[in-house]
Design an enzyme around this catalytic site. Sequence first.
Site, PDB file in Angstrom:
ATOM      1  N   LYS A 279       2.527  11.312   7.100  1.00  0.00           N
ATOM      2  CA  LYS A 279       1.752  11.082   8.321  1.00  0.00           C
ATOM      3  C   LYS A 279       2.311  11.791   9.569  1.00  0.00           C
ATOM      4  CE  LYS A 279      -0.961   7.274   6.713  1.00  0.00           C
ATOM      5  NZ  LYS A 279      -0.636   6.166   5.845  1.00  0.00           N
TER       6      LYS A 279
ATOM      7  N   PHE B 297       0.860  -1.191   0.000  1.00  0.00           N
ATOM      8  CA  PHE B 297       0.000   0.000   0.000  1.00  0.00           C
ATOM      9  C   PHE B 297       0.892   1.235   0.000  1.00  0.00           C
ATOM     10  CE2 PHE B 297      -2.215   3.637   1.671  1.00  0.00           C
ATOM     11  CZ  PHE B 297      -3.377   3.631   0.929  1.00  0.00           C
TER      12      PHE B 297
ATOM     13  N   ASP C 198       9.387   3.141   1.989  1.00  0.00           N
ATOM     14  CA  ASP C 198       8.175   3.900   2.303  1.00  0.00           C
ATOM     15  C   ASP C 198       7.923   3.748   3.800  1.00  0.00           C
ATOM     16  OD1 ASP C 198       5.646   4.874   2.800  1.00  0.00           O
ATOM     17  OD2 ASP C 198       4.704   3.960   1.049  1.00  0.00           O
TER      18      ASP C 198
HETATM   19  C1  LIG Z   1      -0.861   6.213   4.365  1.00  0.00           C
HETATM   20  C2  LIG Z   1       0.206   5.652   3.510  1.00  0.00           C
HETATM   21  C3  LIG Z   1       0.508   6.210   2.245  1.00  0.00           C
HETATM   22  C4  LIG Z   1      -0.314   7.308   1.622  1.00  0.00           C
HETATM   23  O1  LIG Z   1      -0.351   8.484   2.365  1.00  0.00           O
HETATM   24  P1  LIG Z   1      -1.510   9.557   2.082  1.00  0.00           P
HETATM   25  O2  LIG Z   1      -1.120  10.726   2.952  1.00  0.00           O
HETATM   26  O3  LIG Z   1      -2.795   8.927   2.498  1.00  0.00           O
HETATM   27  O4  LIG Z   1      -1.478   9.876   0.644  1.00  0.00           O
HETATM   28  C5  LIG Z   1       1.565   5.671   1.541  1.00  0.00           C
HETATM   29  N1  LIG Z   1       2.302   4.654   2.025  1.00  0.00           N
HETATM   30  C6  LIG Z   1       2.038   4.092   3.225  1.00  0.00           C
HETATM   31  C7  LIG Z   1       2.896   2.980   3.716  1.00  0.00           C
HETATM   32  C8  LIG Z   1       0.978   4.561   4.008  1.00  0.00           C
HETATM   33  O5  LIG Z   1       0.698   3.979   5.164  1.00  0.00           O
END
Ligand SMILES: *Cc1c(COP(=O)(O)O)cnc(C)c1O
Length: 422
Positions: free
Chosen positions: A272, A143, A230
């Site tokens: 985040k 994700f 990520d």
């Molecule tokens: C939440 C998340 C995203 C996307 O972030 P948004 O601010 O919702 O666009 C990408 N990668 C990971 C691992 C995430 O948990």
Amino acid sequence: MLTMTSQDLMALEDKHGAHNYHPLPVVLAKGDGVYVWDVEGKRYYDFLSAYSAVNQGHCHPRIINALKDQAETLTLTSRAFYNDQLGEYEQFATEYFGFDKLLPMNTGAEAVETAIKLCRKWAYEKKGIAEEQAQIIVCSNNFHGRTTTIISFSNDPDARKNFGPYTPGFVKVEYDNLEALEAAIQENDNIAGFLVEPIQGEAGVYTPADDYMSKAKAICEKYGVLFIADEIQTGIARTGALLAVCGNCTCAGHCEQQEATYTRPDILILGKALSGGVYPVSAVLADDHIIEVIKPGQHGSTFGGNPLAAAVATAALNVVKDEKLAQNARKLGQRFRAEMQKLVDESDLLTLVRGRGLLNAVVINDTPDSSTAWDICLKLRDHGLLAKPTHGNIIRFAPPLVMTEEQLMDCVGIIRKTILEF
Ligand SMILES: *Cc1c(COP(=O)(O)O)cnc(C)c1O
């Protein structure tokens, strides 16, 4: 005066908002630290933390004050001009995470897009891959956000179906499978990067083998492939270290001791909790030899790097360090998993508990299309704790990292009581 009830407010969203989410039926009106309150004044422990954006706790006074002060002074200039906050923030954040430079964006998906563009451009200009041929390896059940390109390499039917045509240039390998990664690189001369979550949060807190990150990085290094982490969900102390790739080192910030267990990404993606959930702030960090391929006019964002974001992110990172949130997440996480393991042993309803730091999940002993996990979350809500199922039969437990051990044990009590009631 007419006061809206939770029912009224849910009906409004239902009527006027697109149905792109399926929220748990609770309407929140206030937050403070580990707590949130609904419209009727009932208090809950937040065990989702806005998908780990609110690691520093709701409305942390230091972050809110930084927001207020900066909001009254200057909010947005665009990058057409310099602003007096961005440079200091970039210096601070690059020292904090140990990279040469930072590229500021707003949301997580934008930062992932930025990393993809950076990796491709590096591949053409530094690695010598032929134009339009660069491929990036991603993992199954990943994700990384919701843009058209990102969902192109998702294998979640909900995320993907009927949103095509899809962006090419991605190769999928099984997560936590080093042989598959190396084979995919060997099979294709055009591999530019490997994009990976150190723990797959959305997929259900899938925690790979301890040496997966370090060995995957070694494979990438061997073949001249960029290792792109990520850490949007796993980073900023969530997993009991500043970054999940820090391994066993609990110090906040880049340090010497870190080197023993640290798997240093070539490109680091943050979002985040970079703002403590106060404002959308994301970033891509890398060293000069990579990030220098992006020149003026080649990438940007109107809001990216704005003074408000810079002030908020600086405060949010200082809170993580000063309040030793990584150490707290590590300690409480161990306690939490030990307590959940007891419950797994006692109850047939739970299959297992997994996670690291305060990013954990329990798997419910039922099929993914059953409503059991949802029903448990409704009961948890009734007992004053908010969590959300992911992928049907998994419940993620990720409270703010400012939690005390006493509060955690209170929450363990609520979860115990709820599970044993079923
Ligand atoms: C939440 C998340 C995203 C996307 O972030 P948004 O601010 O919702 O666009 C990408 N990668 C990971 C691992 C995430 O948990």
